[in-house]
Design an enzyme around this catalytic site. Structure first.
Site, mmCIF file in Angstrom:
data_model
loop_
_atom_site.group_PDB
_atom_site.id
_atom_site.type_symbol
_atom_site.label_atom_id
_atom_site.label_comp_id
_atom_site.label_asym_id
_atom_site.label_seq_id
_atom_site.Cartn_x
_atom_site.Cartn_y
_atom_site.Cartn_z
ATOM 1 N N ARG A 225 0.903 -1.192 -0.099
ATOM 2 C CA ARG A 225 -0.001 -0.119 0.192
ATOM 3 C C ARG A 225 0.849 1.400 -0.123
ATOM 4 O O ARG A 225 1.907 1.331 0.710
ATOM 5 C CB ARG A 225 -0.798 -0.186 1.403
ATOM 6 C CG ARG A 225 -2.075 -1.229 1.267
ATOM 7 C CD ARG A 225 -3.050 -0.480 0.146
ATOM 8 N NE ARG A 225 -3.937 -1.494 -0.086
ATOM 9 C CZ ARG A 225 -4.129 -2.588 -0.880
ATOM 10 N NH1 ARG A 225 -3.144 -2.893 -1.650
ATOM 11 N NH2 ARG A 225 -5.248 -3.397 -0.834
ATOM 12 N N HIS A 273 0.711 -0.017 -10.355
ATOM 13 C CA HIS A 273 0.150 -0.960 -9.719
ATOM 14 C C HIS A 273 -0.402 -2.177 -10.469
ATOM 15 O O HIS A 273 -1.409 -2.551 -10.920
ATOM 16 C CB HIS A 273 -1.118 -0.196 -9.477
ATOM 17 C CG HIS A 273 -2.026 -0.866 -7.961
ATOM 18 N ND1 HIS A 273 -2.540 0.018 -7.202
ATOM 19 C CD2 HIS A 273 -2.058 -1.969 -7.730
ATOM 20 C CE1 HIS A 273 -3.246 -0.766 -6.366
ATOM 21 N NE2 HIS A 273 -2.969 -2.113 -6.264
#
Length: 310
Positions: A225, A273
């Site tokens: 994250r 990502h």
């Protein structure tokens, strides 16, 4: 009687998930009415992405569970209207994808591949890396993804330390926990992999003080994250040479803005990502099994602990 399942995610996801979900539910023996639009009071299960239009769960008076399509639940776990069980996504495809990405980038940095990939300038750079057994790697987070990556790196011969908030015992992994364990885990980490969930306790976990604990020249690999890292502190550590490189797949704002300093920094690799993604075929099997369990009054898989936030 068919169970009513609401698919609550971005509309484009429906085209990729409809067929796999129907197939998986059929194989699980679940007669289902699956739709993107159902009367809230008739919904039995919600297949959910936190960025969907559904943010108020109050109208879903008979729903038995919310089944998250993502591994991360930080954007839904604190929703005060959500009072039914919430299951996070843990599936083979997501785990395998993360393991491949992490081991690939750890090996890239361990072997010093960038010097040869980018250094095609006629200079004969012969440097011999240590063997994996002599390269300490630390994995922060020993949930399903962290454990799989730690075990894969150990299988390649790396000396792996794992850290988690609560004690774990994984054969072949030096498992640490608590604040003192975190300091010890960081002090030995020539390569540091971040796979923690995002909670109030883990936000900005890598701050100035903790970055200073890393060995000089350490490499950070973050597919977990973005907010686990204090960005300003990391940029300072990179500029000072204390952190040798950071390979980052997740960020506070995504897509990463074009003017963000990470893009131009010579010691940073940005990936968009892509470390792992929920695959419809394998994710559908997990969802179907949880719905089968719900109908059989068996315990759900991968339930989120509201107190810990994951």
């Amino acid at each position: 009687m068919a169970v009513n399942i609401l698919f609550a995610a971005h509309p484009e996801r429906w085209d990729t998930y409809q067929a796999p979900l129907e197939t998986a539910l059929s194989k699980a023996g679940v007669a289902a009415r699956l739709s993107t639009s159902l009367p809230a009071e008739e919904v039995d299960y919600i297949v959910y992405a936190p960025n969907s239009e559904v943010q108020d769960f109050t109208p879903f008076t008979r729903a038995r569970a919310v089944l998250n399509l993502w591994a991360g639940v930080e954007d839904v776990v604190g929703n005060p209207t959500l009072r039914i069980p919430l299951a996070r996504m843990v599936d083979h495809g997501l785990t395998q994808g993360m393991m491949e990405w992490v081991t690939g980038h750890v090996l890239r940095h361990h072997l010093g591949m960038d010097a040869h990939i980018h250094g095609q300038d006629g200079v004969w750079r012969k440097t011999i890396p240590p063997l994996a057994q002599d390269r300490p790697v630390t994995v922060l987070g020993l949930g399903a993804l962290g454990r799989a990556c730690a075990e894969a790196l150990r299988a390649l011969g790396f000396a792996v330390t794992g850290w988690s908030r609560s004690p774990k015992d994984i054969p072949g992994i030096n498992c640490l926990a608590g604040d003192a364990g975190l300091r010890d885990a960081l002090r030995t980490a020539e390569i540091l992999v971040l796979l923690l969930p995002l909670t109030a306790q883990t936000e900005n976990l890598l701050n100035t003080a903790r970055l200073a604990l890393l060995p000089r020249g350490a490499v950070i690999v973050n597919p977990g994250r973005g907010p686990l890292i204090d960005d300003d502190a990391l940029l300072d550590a990179l500029d000072a040479g204390h952190v040798g490189h950071a390979t980052l797949d997740v960020f506070r704002v995504e897509p990463l803005p074009p003017d963000h300093p990470y893009w131009a920094h010579p010691r940073v690799t940005v990936t968009p990502h892509i470390a792992s993604e929920t695959r419809p075929d394998t994710a559908a099997q997990v969802i179907a099994e949880n719905i089968r369990r719900g109908e059989a009054r068996e315990p759900f898989l991968h339930l989120v602990d509201r107190k810990t936030g994951y």
